[in-house]
Design a protein around this motif. Sequence first.
Motif, PDB file in Angstrom:
ATOM      1  N   ASP A  99     -16.844   3.398  -0.931  1.00 30.19           N
ATOM      2  CA  ASP A  99     -16.689   4.662  -0.220  1.00 30.19           C
ATOM      3  C   ASP A  99     -17.394   5.741  -1.004  1.00 30.19           C
ATOM      4  OD1 ASP A  99     -15.293   7.251   0.665  1.00 30.19           O
ATOM      5  OD2 ASP A  99     -14.424   5.779   2.035  1.00 30.19           O
ATOM      6  N   THR A 100     -17.976   6.702  -0.282  1.00 35.43           N
ATOM      7  CA  THR A 100     -18.692   7.786  -0.948  1.00 35.43           C
ATOM      8  C   THR A 100     -17.758   8.691  -1.730  1.00 35.43           C
ATOM      9  OG1 THR A 100     -18.545   9.099   1.085  1.00 35.43           O
ATOM     10  CG2 THR A 100     -20.549   7.789   0.754  1.00 35.43           C
TER      11      THR A 100
ATOM     12  N   ARG B 215     -11.987   8.818  -8.018  1.00 30.02           N
ATOM     13  CA  ARG B 215     -11.675   8.517  -6.622  1.00 30.02           C
ATOM     14  C   ARG B 215     -11.066   9.754  -5.981  1.00 30.02           C
ATOM     15  NH1 ARG B 215      -7.865   3.496  -4.734  1.00 30.02           N
ATOM     16  NH2 ARG B 215      -6.423   4.460  -6.210  1.00 30.02           N
TER      17      ARG B 215
ATOM     18  N   SER C 180      -7.326  -6.840   2.268  1.00 30.02           N
ATOM     19  CA  SER C 180      -8.193  -5.674   2.419  1.00 30.02           C
ATOM     20  C   SER C 180      -7.510  -4.565   3.193  1.00 30.02           C
ATOM     21  CB  SER C 180      -9.496  -6.059   3.148  1.00 30.02           C
ATOM     22  OG  SER C 180     -10.253  -6.977   2.398  1.00 30.02           O
TER      23      SER C 180
ATOM     24  N   PRO D 258      -8.849  -0.490   4.820  1.00 29.87           N
ATOM     25  CA  PRO D 258     -10.123   0.126   5.201  1.00 29.87           C
ATOM     26  C   PRO D 258     -10.942   0.641   4.019  1.00 29.87           C
ATOM     27  CG  PRO D 258      -8.417   0.791   6.736  1.00 29.87           C
ATOM     28  CD  PRO D 258      -7.728   0.019   5.648  1.00 29.87           C
ATOM     29  N   ASP D 259     -10.272   1.033   2.928  1.00 21.57           N
ATOM     30  CA  ASP D 259     -10.998   1.598   1.793  1.00 21.57           C
ATOM     31  C   ASP D 259     -10.829   0.807   0.501  1.00 21.57           C
ATOM     32  OD1 ASP D 259      -8.367   2.152   1.310  1.00 21.57           O
ATOM     33  OD2 ASP D 259      -8.642   4.256   0.785  1.00 21.57           O
ATOM     34  N   LEU D 260     -10.297  -0.423   0.570  1.00 19.17           N
ATOM     35  CA  LEU D 260     -10.023  -1.168  -0.651  1.00 19.17           C
ATOM     36  C   LEU D 260      -9.932  -2.657  -0.338  1.00 19.17           C
ATOM     37  CD1 LEU D 260      -9.140  -1.277  -3.689  1.00 19.17           C
ATOM     38  CD2 LEU D 260      -6.790  -0.975  -2.877  1.00 19.17           C
TER      39      LEU D 260
ATOM     40  N   LEU E  47     -10.229  10.440  -2.328  1.00 18.34           N
ATOM     41  CA  LEU E  47     -10.118   9.970  -0.954  1.00 18.34           C
ATOM     42  C   LEU E  47      -8.831  10.494  -0.337  1.00 18.34           C
ATOM     43  CD1 LEU E  47     -11.185   6.230  -1.392  1.00 18.34           C
ATOM     44  CD2 LEU E  47     -12.571   8.116  -0.516  1.00 18.34           C
TER      45      LEU E  47
ATOM     46  N   ASP F  68       0.852  -1.180   0.000  1.00 17.97           N
ATOM     47  CA  ASP F  68       0.000   0.000   0.000  1.00 17.97           C
ATOM     48  C   ASP F  68       0.890   1.233   0.000  1.00 17.97           C
ATOM     49  OD1 ASP F  68      -2.297   1.525   0.058  1.00 17.97           O
ATOM     50  OD2 ASP F  68      -2.449   1.498   2.237  1.00 17.97           O
TER      51      ASP F  68
ATOM     52  N   THR G  33     -15.880   7.767  -4.074  1.00 19.02           N
ATOM     53  CA  THR G  33     -15.668   7.200  -5.400  1.00 19.02           C
ATOM     54  C   THR G  33     -16.970   7.202  -6.185  1.00 19.02           C
ATOM     55  OG1 THR G  33     -16.128   4.929  -4.670  1.00 19.02           O
ATOM     56  CG2 THR G  33     -13.848   5.700  -4.528  1.00 19.02           C
TER      57      THR G  33
ATOM     58  N   VAL H 159     -13.672  -0.557  -4.234  1.00 16.64           N
ATOM     59  CA  VAL H 159     -13.701   0.481  -3.197  1.00 16.64           C
ATOM     60  C   VAL H 159     -15.160   0.765  -2.867  1.00 16.64           C
ATOM     61  CG1 VAL H 159     -13.189   2.882  -2.652  1.00 16.64           C
ATOM     62  CG2 VAL H 159     -11.528   1.516  -3.911  1.00 16.64           C
TER      63      VAL H 159
ATOM     64  N   ARG I 268      -4.973   9.205  -1.122  1.00 19.38           N
ATOM     65  CA  ARG I 268      -5.031   8.346  -2.293  1.00 19.38           C
ATOM     66  C   ARG I 268      -4.746   9.200  -3.528  1.00 19.38           C
ATOM     67  NH1 ARG I 268      -3.880   3.641  -0.496  1.00 19.38           N
ATOM     68  NH2 ARG I 268      -5.424   2.687   0.896  1.00 19.38           N
TER      69      ARG I 268
END
Length: 420
Positions: A244-245, A286, A175, A177-179, A288, A124, A247, A242, A291
């Motif tokens: 998450d709002t 995306r 995994s 937290p966001d992917l 975030l 990551d 994206t 993902v 990111r």
Amino acid sequence: MKVRDRVAVVRRSDSVTPVDQAAAAAAAGARLLLIVNDGAGPLDAWADLAEGAPLPVASVGTDDGRDLLARFRHGGVTTLRVASHPYPVYLYDLLLRHDSSVPRDLTYRPGPDDLARIDVTDRDTRQGVAVDWRNDLSPDETWAVGTPLTQVRAQGSYTTWVTAGPDAVWIEAASLPDLTETGRARSYRLRSSSATTWFAPVQHPRLLGDSVLTLPPSRVGGFISLYGLPAYGDSGGHTGSVFDTGTTVKTALNQGDTLLAEGADQISARVEPGTLAYRLVQDTTRDLPDRPYSTRTHTEWDFRSGHANETALETLPLVQLDYAVVTDLSGKAGRRTELRVAPSHLADVTGSRFRSVTLEVSYDDGATWHRMHPAQGGGDGTRFRLDAPAKAKFVTLRATARDTADNAVSHTVVRAFGLK
């Protein structure tokens, strides 16, 4: 009881949760909480505690706990030497399957000849915690059973040993937290060694055709359906999603100039019975925190499809692209670096070869483009040599591939990776 600067030892309780036990131990100034389990083996206290417990928490099984408590009854000072290993350096995922009946003896003692070694690297672009998990498939490969989640470093390496052989079919995943990244269904040869990398750039739209956990875009009779278009697969050939709002995903299916269906990443359309050319278009964004890469993607799949079986899924011939580039842990590559582009077909799609792979790069988020010339081709894809300007901060990619059946793909990945 005075526990300041000591180890607090408690029994697992039905009336007091580990969360409350940890809070009480921390308030009393304990250095560590040790929970004596009353069941089989140690208690997985982390399954009940929220992330960020107020002090280190460990557990011992019933037998070890009984011996420890017996030492306390004799008075005096009991010294515990504690070594903390919050993240594993090795894991075991073992599978023992019995058909028709369950034997009396369930002992399983696999040796080196029964296992396969997997060297795992998580890359990551920020430090933190990732989760390793693995599913084994049923003998008919129609359902999967998951193993417990194991926390690992989001930037780190470890070794996993798994049951090998054709009867042990696994689906691996990792995994953040966001992917979430997921691999294809596969087995491992006995005594084999392999390596896998998770999360590394370039993150891009990537589908799998051989995973029970996801269905590829398919045709059944006169309907074409999409069951999800994961947009953030990594350089390891995994598919990535993902939730998450921050994206967005927009998808459209066209036949010529006619729009057949549009939506997020799950759409369906009735189509003509004859063999026709179709275009599937996906746009993602995306936005975030932390990111900086793959902030926008635009993908177009051109494919041909005709009447299909009314009772079975027929995978659409959507060409896939994978990328490989050497970056540091922050996702930045050298200004003079090599990039590999490798096209592939989804599982069950056969009968055509790839005849062209092209690449354009941009150093200004797609305002201007530079056509790249292949440096070397081969079974592992087509290699291109990049020479970035001194002031460039990111590399944007536009890659295409086409096979002999005229199925094609075009990827645009804005800010695919950074530059040192």
